[in-house]
Design an enzyme around this catalytic site. Structure first.
Site, PDB file in Angstrom:
ATOM      1  N   GLY A   8       9.739  46.124  27.076  1.00 45.14           N
ATOM      2  CA  GLY A   8       9.617  45.663  25.686  1.00 45.14           C
ATOM      3  C   GLY A   8       8.580  46.546  25.010  1.00 45.14           C
ATOM      4  N   ALA A   9       9.056  47.463  24.171  1.00 39.57           N
ATOM      5  CA  ALA A   9       8.125  48.398  23.518  1.00 39.57           C
ATOM      6  C   ALA A   9       7.931  48.028  22.053  1.00 39.57           C
ATOM      7  CB  ALA A   9       8.648  49.822  23.654  1.00 39.57           C
ATOM      8  N   GLY A  10       8.028  46.738  21.771  1.00 39.32           N
ATOM      9  CA  GLY A  10       7.802  46.254  20.407  1.00 39.32           C
ATOM     10  C   GLY A  10       6.317  46.224  20.093  1.00 39.32           C
ATOM     11  N   ARG A  81       7.826  34.717  17.714  1.00 41.44           N
ATOM     12  CA  ARG A  81       7.972  33.544  16.826  1.00 41.44           C
ATOM     13  C   ARG A  81       8.012  33.946  15.358  1.00 41.44           C
ATOM     14  NH1 ARG A  81       3.694  28.940  17.496  1.00 41.44           N
ATOM     15  NH2 ARG A  81       2.244  30.536  18.208  1.00 41.44           N
ATOM     16  N   ARG A  87       6.591  28.040  20.373  1.00 38.24           N
ATOM     17  CA  ARG A  87       6.864  29.016  21.439  1.00 38.24           C
ATOM     18  C   ARG A  87       8.079  28.580  22.248  1.00 38.24           C
ATOM     19  NH1 ARG A  87       1.204  28.623  21.245  1.00 38.24           N
ATOM     20  NH2 ARG A  87       0.178  30.586  20.737  1.00 38.24           N
ATOM     21  N   ASN A  94      14.900  34.159  25.282  1.00 40.54           N
ATOM     22  CA  ASN A  94      13.976  34.937  26.098  1.00 40.54           C
ATOM     23  C   ASN A  94      14.204  34.770  27.595  1.00 40.54           C
ATOM     24  OD1 ASN A  94      12.952  36.045  23.837  1.00 40.54           O
ATOM     25  ND2 ASN A  94      10.996  34.962  23.847  1.00 40.54           N
ATOM     26  N   HIS A 174       0.084  27.493  27.456  1.00 39.79           N
ATOM     27  CA  HIS A 174      -0.165  28.308  26.265  1.00 39.79           C
ATOM     28  C   HIS A 174       0.612  27.702  25.099  1.00 39.79           C
ATOM     29  CE1 HIS A 174      -1.231  31.664  23.885  1.00 39.79           C
ATOM     30  NE2 HIS A 174      -0.040  32.220  23.855  1.00 39.79           N
TER      31      HIS A 174
HETATM   32  N1  APR Z   1      15.136  44.686  27.476  1.00 40.62           N
HETATM   33  C1  APR Z   1      14.101  45.393  26.995  1.00 40.62           C
HETATM   34  N2  APR Z   1      13.552  45.175  25.780  1.00 40.62           N
HETATM   35  C2  APR Z   1      14.094  44.217  25.040  1.00 40.62           C
HETATM   36  C3  APR Z   1      15.185  43.425  25.469  1.00 40.62           C
HETATM   37  C4  APR Z   1      15.723  43.709  26.752  1.00 40.62           C
HETATM   38  N3  APR Z   1      16.748  43.016  27.244  1.00 40.62           N
HETATM   39  N4  APR Z   1      15.480  42.551  24.496  1.00 40.62           N
HETATM   40  C5  APR Z   1      14.613  42.755  23.496  1.00 40.62           C
HETATM   41  N5  APR Z   1      13.771  43.756  23.821  1.00 40.62           N
HETATM   42  C6  APR Z   1      12.695  44.341  23.031  1.00 40.62           C
HETATM   43  C7  APR Z   1      13.034  44.475  21.559  1.00 40.62           C
HETATM   44  O1  APR Z   1      13.895  45.570  21.306  1.00 40.62           O
HETATM   45  C8  APR Z   1      11.641  44.649  20.958  1.00 40.62           C
HETATM   46  O2  APR Z   1      11.305  46.019  20.832  1.00 40.62           O
HETATM   47  O3  APR Z   1      11.557  43.519  23.046  1.00 40.62           O
HETATM   48  C9  APR Z   1      10.720  43.968  21.968  1.00 40.62           C
HETATM   49  C10 APR Z   1       9.967  42.794  21.403  1.00 40.62           C
HETATM   50  O4  APR Z   1       9.089  43.285  20.461  1.00 40.62           O
HETATM   51  P1  APR Z   1       8.738  42.551  19.088  1.00 40.62           P
HETATM   52  O5  APR Z   1       9.989  42.068  18.461  1.00 40.62           O
HETATM   53  O6  APR Z   1       7.857  43.457  18.316  1.00 40.62           O
HETATM   54  O7  APR Z   1       7.953  41.241  19.561  1.00 40.62           O
HETATM   55  P2  APR Z   1       6.446  41.153  20.073  1.00 40.62           P
HETATM   56  O8  APR Z   1       5.572  40.750  18.956  1.00 40.62           O
HETATM   57  O9  APR Z   1       6.085  42.342  20.873  1.00 40.62           O
HETATM   58  O10 APR Z   1       6.571  39.875  21.046  1.00 40.62           O
HETATM   59  C11 APR Z   1       7.313  39.953  22.251  1.00 40.62           C
HETATM   60  O11 APR Z   1       5.696  38.707  23.485  1.00 40.62           O
HETATM   61  O12 APR Z   1       3.742  37.647  22.832  1.00 40.62           O
HETATM   62  C12 APR Z   1       5.080  37.480  23.119  1.00 40.62           C
HETATM   63  O13 APR Z   1       5.769  35.617  21.740  1.00 40.62           O
HETATM   64  C13 APR Z   1       5.871  36.993  21.928  1.00 40.62           C
HETATM   65  O14 APR Z   1       7.846  36.424  23.164  1.00 40.62           O
HETATM   66  C14 APR Z   1       7.261  37.404  22.305  1.00 40.62           C
HETATM   67  C15 APR Z   1       7.039  38.709  23.071  1.00 40.62           C
END
Ligand code: APR
Length: 311
Positions: A8-10, A81, A87, A94, A174
């Site tokens: 997850g590189a978000g 969220r 959550r 998720n 949490h």
């Molecule tokens: N495999 C890899 N990456 C994925 C997948 C998957 N199957 N599905 C989604 N993603 C990636 C998305 O493409 C996105 O880049 O997960 C990333 C999530 O990033 P954001 O939408 O920016 O969310 P973020 O704020 O990082 O939160 C992610 O962490 O703190 C917790 O509650 C938060 O559950 C959330 C998670």
């Protein structure tokens, strides 16, 4: 060189990489489903390393094989969220994403220690441990470091004292039912209740419990990421440097606090083997009431997961 892979590189994943790179701890891999995005972020961060003065490698990929041989896997993939969501509302989406991230990474790094951030946090850590049949030492949820850091930050704002003198501990899931341990928290060794009035302390406790929601309401399009990611970096460093550092985390209970088969937030000792020890705090009657409420909330989400996934 140690290797850390972040799934997850978000916002949270890439900010975790940023804080980790600053600590010069390990080579980093970013994995995401979005094509080009983890590669772009990794390259951008790598190009910052000459400025930081670090020789770590940072790569991005859409393929789990890039994570091969990782010492630590950090799971942040999944939905964040939006205002009005709890959550727990994220569970169904998720669970599928985290289940896949856990099993795919395990194929390439069977000895890795997992740090899970995706919400609902305690239940996603439970899922990661169960799907890979891992010993509990190797799966830790990130929550308590963040929750206690929030409480420290609010106390520093209120008292004007350095964050370094403020020591806060939290217990529980949490969620908004977490249990800030005000009796065991202190400022330079002086109990909090001797420092600030009861109503100010209560306001800080309430703000801590709802700290995540406060950020969600401000951002409107996502949830907190700077502080959660900083918490991950501290946990990873404690593990890789074998520090035996006590930090509040989500851990799998096997009788501690009278709990079994549940991930629950508690201070734990982190070292090279992962979660080395659960620290048990004596609870008074008031704390026990809050504790039981928090246990019930986490148990409910664990049960909901078991209806979705066979584990
Ligand atoms: N495999 C890899 N990456 C994925 C997948 C998957 N199957 N599905 C989604 N993603 C990636 C998305 O493409 C996105 O880049 O997960 C990333 C999530 O990033 P954001 O939408 O920016 O969310 P973020 O704020 O990082 O939160 C992610 O962490 O703190 C917790 O509650 C938060 O559950 C959330 C998670």
């Amino acid at each position: 060189m140690n290797k850390i892979s972040i799934i997850g590189a978000g916002m949270t994943g890439s900010t975790s990489a940023h804080w980790l790179a600053e600590r010069d701890l390990a080579d980093l891999v970013l994995v995401d489903v979005v094509e080009g995005m983890p590669q772009g972020k990794a390259l951008d961060m790598l190009e910052a390393m000459p400025i930081i003065g670090s020789d770590i490698e940072i790569v991005g990929s859409n393929d789990y094989s890039a994570t091969k041989g990782s010492d630590i896997i950090i799971i942040t993939a999944g939905l964040a969220r939006k205002p009005g969501m709890s959550r727990d509302d994220l569970l169904t989406a998720n669970a599928e994403i985290v289940g896949k991230a856990a099993t795919e990474t395990f194929k390439y790094s069977p000895d890795a220690i997992y740090i899970v951030l995706t919400n609902p946090l305690d239940t996603m850590a439970y899922l990661t441990m169960k799907v890979n049949k891992l010993p509990r030492e190797r799966v830790i949820g990130q929550a308590g470091v963040l929750d206690s850091a929030r409480m420290c930050a609010f106390l520093a704002m209120e008292t004007g004292i350095s964050v370094e003198n403020i020591h806060c501990y939290v217990l529980g899931g949490h969620g908004d039912e977490m249990v800030p341990l005000t009796r065991h928290s202190n400022i330079a060794g002086i109990p909090l209740c001797d420092y600030i009035s009861a109503d100010k302390l209560e306001a800080i406790v309430n703000r801590t419990r709802k700290g995540g929601g406060e950020i969600v309401d401000l951002l409107k399009t996502g949830s907190a990421f700077y502080a959660p990611a900083a918490a991950v970096a501290q946990m990873a460093e404690a593990i890789l440097k074998d520090r035996h550092l006590i930090l509040p985390c989500s851990a799998y209970m096997q009788g501690e606090y009278g709990l079994r088969d549940i991930f629950f937030g508690t201070p734990v000792k982190l070292g090279r083997k992962g979660m080395e020890q659960i620290i048990e705090y004596p609870l008074d009657a008031d704390e026990k009431v809050l504790f039981d409420k928090s246990v019930a909330a986490v148990q409910e989400t664990h049960e909901a997961l078991k209806k979705l996934v066979k584990i």
